[in-house]
Design a protein around this motif. Structure first.
Motif, PDB file in Angstrom:
ATOM      1  N   THR A 297       0.736  -1.165  -0.149  1.00  0.00           N
ATOM      2  CA  THR A 297      -0.154  -0.009  -0.103  1.00  0.00           C
ATOM      3  C   THR A 297       0.811   1.279   0.010  1.00  0.00           C
ATOM      4  O   THR A 297       0.594   2.104  -0.707  1.00  0.00           O
ATOM      5  CB  THR A 297      -0.854   0.269   1.302  1.00  0.00           C
ATOM      6  OG1 THR A 297      -1.579  -1.265   1.215  1.00  0.00           O
ATOM      7  CG2 THR A 297      -1.837   1.164   1.244  1.00  0.00           C
ATOM      8  N   ASP A 298       1.864   1.187   0.986  1.00  0.00           N
ATOM      9  CA  ASP A 298       2.854   2.321   0.746  1.00  0.00           C
ATOM     10  C   ASP A 298       3.563   2.632  -0.199  1.00  0.00           C
ATOM     11  O   ASP A 298       3.742   3.672  -0.783  1.00  0.00           O
ATOM     12  CB  ASP A 298       3.505   2.069   2.159  1.00  0.00           C
ATOM     13  CG  ASP A 298       4.813   3.374   2.224  1.00  0.00           C
ATOM     14  OD1 ASP A 298       4.274   4.459   2.236  1.00  0.00           O
ATOM     15  OD2 ASP A 298       5.965   3.179   2.401  1.00  0.00           O
TER      16      ASP A 298
ATOM     17  N   ARG B  96       1.285   4.009  -3.009  1.00  0.00           N
ATOM     18  CA  ARG B  96       0.961   5.513  -2.652  1.00  0.00           C
ATOM     19  C   ARG B  96       2.273   6.357  -2.969  1.00  0.00           C
ATOM     20  O   ARG B  96       2.006   7.603  -3.736  1.00  0.00           O
ATOM     21  CB  ARG B  96       0.967   5.743  -1.155  1.00  0.00           C
ATOM     22  CG  ARG B  96       0.614   7.052  -0.841  1.00  0.00           C
ATOM     23  CD  ARG B  96       0.137   7.407   0.879  1.00  0.00           C
ATOM     24  NE  ARG B  96      -0.519   6.294   1.487  1.00  0.00           N
ATOM     25  CZ  ARG B  96      -0.099   5.494   2.333  1.00  0.00           C
ATOM     26  NH1 ARG B  96       1.327   5.544   2.827  1.00  0.00           N
ATOM     27  NH2 ARG B  96      -0.992   4.492   3.060  1.00  0.00           N
TER      28      ARG B  96
END
Ligand code: ATP
Ligand code: MG
Length: 211
Positions: A175-176, A179
Motif C-alpha cells: 500500500t505504501d 502511494r
C-alpha cells in the motif's frame, strides 16, 4: 536445493504481492531460518476477494514481478497455481493442491500478524489449519502478547498448530509503495531493483493501475 519436489519442509508465502517488496523477501528468509525450511514458495493470488480490486494489477503481472524478485535465489520459487486458477482464490484449496502434489512434505504457511488476526474470516479456516503449520510473524509493532493470545485462541478452537516468530518491525507495505508511486516518490530499496525497473517501465501504480 532448487526443486520444490525435493523439499521436506515447504514454506509458503501467499499474498497479493501488489507489488512484492523486501518485507516479503525478508520474511521468507527469516521464516526459512526459524523453522529450518528447505525453501519457500511464493504464490501470488488470483483476484483476491478480500481486497479492494481497483488498484490490483492482473495476476500475471504480479506473478511476473514475483519471479523477478526471487530469480537469484535457489531456495525461493514462485508458483502460478492461484493466478492460473483465476477468479477468487482460497488458501485452503491451494494447500490441498500442494498436499496432493507433495504428499511427503510438511507445509508451513507463513503470514504476518495482520493475517493471524484475519484468518478466521478466510474461506474454511479449519481446513487451512488441518493442512499446515501456521508460521506467524510480528508486524507493525504489534505486541507479542497479543499474538500469543490469538495463538492460544486458535489452537483451542481449531486445534491449529501455530508457531510465532519475532520478526523485526519492517514498516513496508505494498500500500505504501503504491502511494509513493502516486505521489511521484521513489521506491528504490523498498523493492528489488529488477522489480522497480519493471514497475517504472510499465508505468504501474501512477494513476490508474490498470494500464
Ligand atoms: P497491502 O498493503 O497491499 O495489503 P502487504 O504489504 O500487506 O500489501 P500482502 O501481499 O498483503 O502485502 O502480504 C502478503 C503476506 O506478507 C501477508 O502475510 C503479510 O502479513 C506479510 N507481510 C507483508 N509485509 C510485511 C511486513 N513488512 N512485515 C511482516 N509481514 C509482512
Ligand atoms: Mg496486506
Amino acid at each position: 536445493m532448487s526443486d520444490i519436489a525435493g523439499w521436506k519442509k515447504i514454506g509458503i508465502m501467499g499474498g497479493t504481492f501488489n507489488p512484492i517488496h523486501i518485507g516479503h523477501l525478508l520474511l521468507g528468509q527469516w521464516a526459512m531460518e526459524e523453522a529450518e525450511l528447505d525453501g519457500v514458495a511464493f504464490i501470488p493470488t488470483g483476484n483476491s476477494y478480500l481486497k479492494d480490486r481497483s488498484e490490483l494489477l492482473p495476476g500475471e503481472e504480479r506473478l511476473a514481478m514475483t519471479r523477478l524478485a526471487i530469480s537469484d535465489r535457489e531456495c525461493f520459487c514462485s508458483l502460478d497455481m492461484e493466478v492460473e486458477r483465476g477468479g477468487d482464490t482460497y488458501t485452503c484449496e491451494t494447500l490441498d493442491a500442494l498436499h496432493t502434489l507433495y504428499p511427503q512434505a510438511k507445509l508451513y504457511f507463513i503470514v504476518g500478524a495482520d493475517c493471524l488476526f484475519s484468518i478466521e474470516n478466510w474461506y474454511h479456516p479449519e481446513e487451512i489449519f488441518k493442512r499446515c503449520i501456521l508460521l506467524a510473524a510480528s508486524r507493525g509493532g504489534m505486541p507479542m502478547e497479543l499474538l500469543e493470545q490469538k495463538q492460544r485462541e486458535l489452537t483451542q478452537k481449531y486445534g491449529a498448530e501455530i508457531q510465532l516468530t519475532a520478526f523485526p518491525n519492517i514498516e513496508i507495505s505494498s500500500t505504501d509503495i503504491r502511494r509513493r508511486r502516486r505521489e511521484g516518490r521513489s521506491i528504490r530499496y523498498l523493492v528489488p531493483d529488477s522489480v522497480r525497473d519493471y514497475i517504472e517501465y510499465k508505468g504501474y501504480y501512477q494513476e490508474d493501475a490498470r494500464h
